[in-house]
Design a protein around this motif. Structure first.
Motif, PDB file in Angstrom:
ATOM      1  N   ASP A  31      -4.921  23.229  33.476  1.00 26.90           N
ATOM      2  CA  ASP A  31      -6.214  22.558  33.530  1.00 26.90           C
ATOM      3  C   ASP A  31      -7.297  23.365  32.808  1.00 26.90           C
ATOM      4  O   ASP A  31      -7.276  24.593  32.792  1.00 26.90           O
ATOM      5  N   PHE A  32      -8.258  22.664  32.239  1.00 28.70           N
ATOM      6  CA  PHE A  32      -9.385  23.301  31.557  1.00 28.70           C
ATOM      7  C   PHE A  32     -10.239  24.144  32.506  1.00 28.70           C
ATOM      8  O   PHE A  32     -11.034  24.969  32.055  1.00 28.70           O
ATOM      9  N   ASP A  33     -10.108  23.926  33.809  1.00 29.16           N
ATOM     10  CA  ASP A  33     -10.915  24.677  34.771  1.00 29.16           C
ATOM     11  C   ASP A  33     -10.663  26.182  34.677  1.00 29.16           C
ATOM     12  O   ASP A  33     -11.489  26.981  35.124  1.00 29.16           O
ATOM     13  N   PHE A  34      -9.536  26.560  34.119  1.00 32.81           N
ATOM     14  CA  PHE A  34      -9.204  27.978  33.987  1.00 32.81           C
ATOM     15  C   PHE A  34      -9.812  28.611  32.728  1.00 32.81           C
ATOM     16  O   PHE A  34      -9.738  29.822  32.537  1.00 32.81           O
ATOM     17  N   LYS A  69     -17.389  20.739  31.266  1.00 34.97           N
ATOM     18  CA  LYS A  69     -16.880  21.859  32.045  1.00 34.97           C
ATOM     19  C   LYS A  69     -17.510  23.189  31.637  1.00 34.97           C
ATOM     20  O   LYS A  69     -17.073  24.258  32.081  1.00 34.97           O
ATOM     21  N   ASN A  70     -18.540  23.138  30.791  1.00 30.80           N
ATOM     22  CA  ASN A  70     -19.269  24.330  30.347  1.00 30.80           C
ATOM     23  C   ASN A  70     -18.370  25.359  29.669  1.00 30.80           C
ATOM     24  O   ASN A  70     -18.535  26.571  29.839  1.00 30.80           O
ATOM     25  N   ILE A  71     -17.414  24.866  28.910  1.00 31.40           N
ATOM     26  CA  ILE A  71     -16.535  25.739  28.134  1.00 31.40           C
ATOM     27  C   ILE A  71     -17.148  25.921  26.746  1.00 31.40           C
ATOM     28  O   ILE A  71     -17.423  24.939  26.051  1.00 31.40           O
ATOM     29  N   ALA A  72     -17.388  27.157  26.369  1.00 33.34           N
ATOM     30  CA  ALA A  72     -17.991  27.441  25.066  1.00 33.34           C
ATOM     31  C   ALA A  72     -16.979  27.202  23.957  1.00 33.34           C
ATOM     32  O   ALA A  72     -15.822  27.630  24.055  1.00 33.34           O
ATOM     33  N   ILE A  73     -17.401  26.520  22.905  1.00 37.96           N
ATOM     34  CA  ILE A  73     -16.554  26.257  21.744  1.00 37.96           C
ATOM     35  C   ILE A  73     -17.060  27.098  20.579  1.00 37.96           C
ATOM     36  O   ILE A  73     -18.228  26.998  20.206  1.00 37.96           O
ATOM     37  N   VAL A  74     -16.195  27.914  20.025  1.00 35.39           N
ATOM     38  CA  VAL A  74     -16.556  28.742  18.878  1.00 35.39           C
ATOM     39  C   VAL A  74     -15.678  28.318  17.709  1.00 35.39           C
ATOM     40  O   VAL A  74     -14.449  28.402  17.785  1.00 35.39           O
TER      41      VAL A  74
END
Length: 260
Positions: free
Chosen positions: A219-222, A243-248
């Motif tokens: 899951d993306f939660d990790f 989900k506040n995942i930073a994309i670089v």
């Protein structure tokens, strides 16, 4: 010399001579028999050469060779860019877990931080870091999976449960809107435990992973950060943003560096 560079040289030789022995590979590329055999296995698995007694030869479809060469160059360049950018996140004295992945391997090759502890179950990453006297390598022991170049088994997860890492770098076989995917259930379990034992989880994956499919999900939660080389598909970007995942993205980062 990177394996991809050796494979391209082998293919170039085959285009001229149509066949190449293990001894030819050893002499031309100055590598051991074991390395030559691993390169042959990779090319045979990709379906661009056929195995012969003592070496390899070209199949009939020359177009497949050219296509593979182009893809190999493109993918290698992308992974190096991702690896270079990801390695910049590692700070001196940190403990980092390095997953089994060719893209994570590119991260290991670019580490410049000093006095770190690198934890891994990848045979290739152990080899890359073994010559570094300014860091420690902790190997997650288990059974050897020769084909996939890793150590596996319950002892890997048991050892992970005893650790705490500042950062973890993991790869993915496929990335879909509902998470990361992997072909083996055990591999997905190991990655989940790596994520649980790390303060920050960084996924490194080139654009081809967004077009791939696999079986077992994480899951993306990790995940905290995703580093990739091209634009993330809109449906996946939307989920990552939620989900506040930073994309670089490598190219965007290059533009920003040029502005500073």
């Amino acid at each position: 010399m990177y394996q991809e560079e050796r494979l391209l040289k082998i293919l170039g030789y085959l285009n001229e001579h149509h066949a190449m022995s293990v001894l030819d590979i050893c002499a031309q590329l100055e590598v051991s028999r074991d390395t030559a055999r691993r390169d042959i296995v990779r090319l045979v698995q990709e379906g661009v050469v056929i195995r012969t007694h003592g070496g390899v030869a070209l199949p009939q479809l020359q177009k497949e060779i050219a296509s593979y060469q182009e893809r190999l160059i493109d993918e290698t360049d992308s992974k190096r860019k991702i690896g270079k950018l990801a390695a910049m996140l590692i700070q001196d004295h940190e403990t980092v877990i390095l997953d089994v992945s060719t893209t994570v391997q590119a991260v290991a090759e670019r580490i410049s931080a000093k006095q770190i502890t690198a934890v891994t179950h990848s045979i290739d990453i152990v080899g890359i870091l073994s010559g570094r006297e300014d860091l420690q390598v902790y190997v997650l022991g288990g059974y050897l999976h020769a084909k996939n170049r890793l150590l596996y088994g319950p002892s890997v997860i048991d050892k992970l449960r005893e650790l705490r890492a500042d950062k973890a770098f993991i790869g993915a076989t496929a990335i879909q809107a509902d998470g990361l995917y992997f072909p083996y259930e055990d591999d997905a379990h190991v990655k989940k435990e790596i994520a649980r034992r790390s303060d920050q989880v960084i996924v490194v994956a080139d654009f081809t992973k967004f077009m791939s499919r696999s079986v077992y999900r994480l899951d993306f939660d990790f995940v905290d950060i995703l580093i990739t080389d091209q634009e993330v598909p809109s449906e996946i970007r939307e989920v990552l943003d939620q989900k506040n995942i930073a994309i670089v993205q490598c190219e965007q980062n290059k533009q920003l560096e040029g502005e500073n």
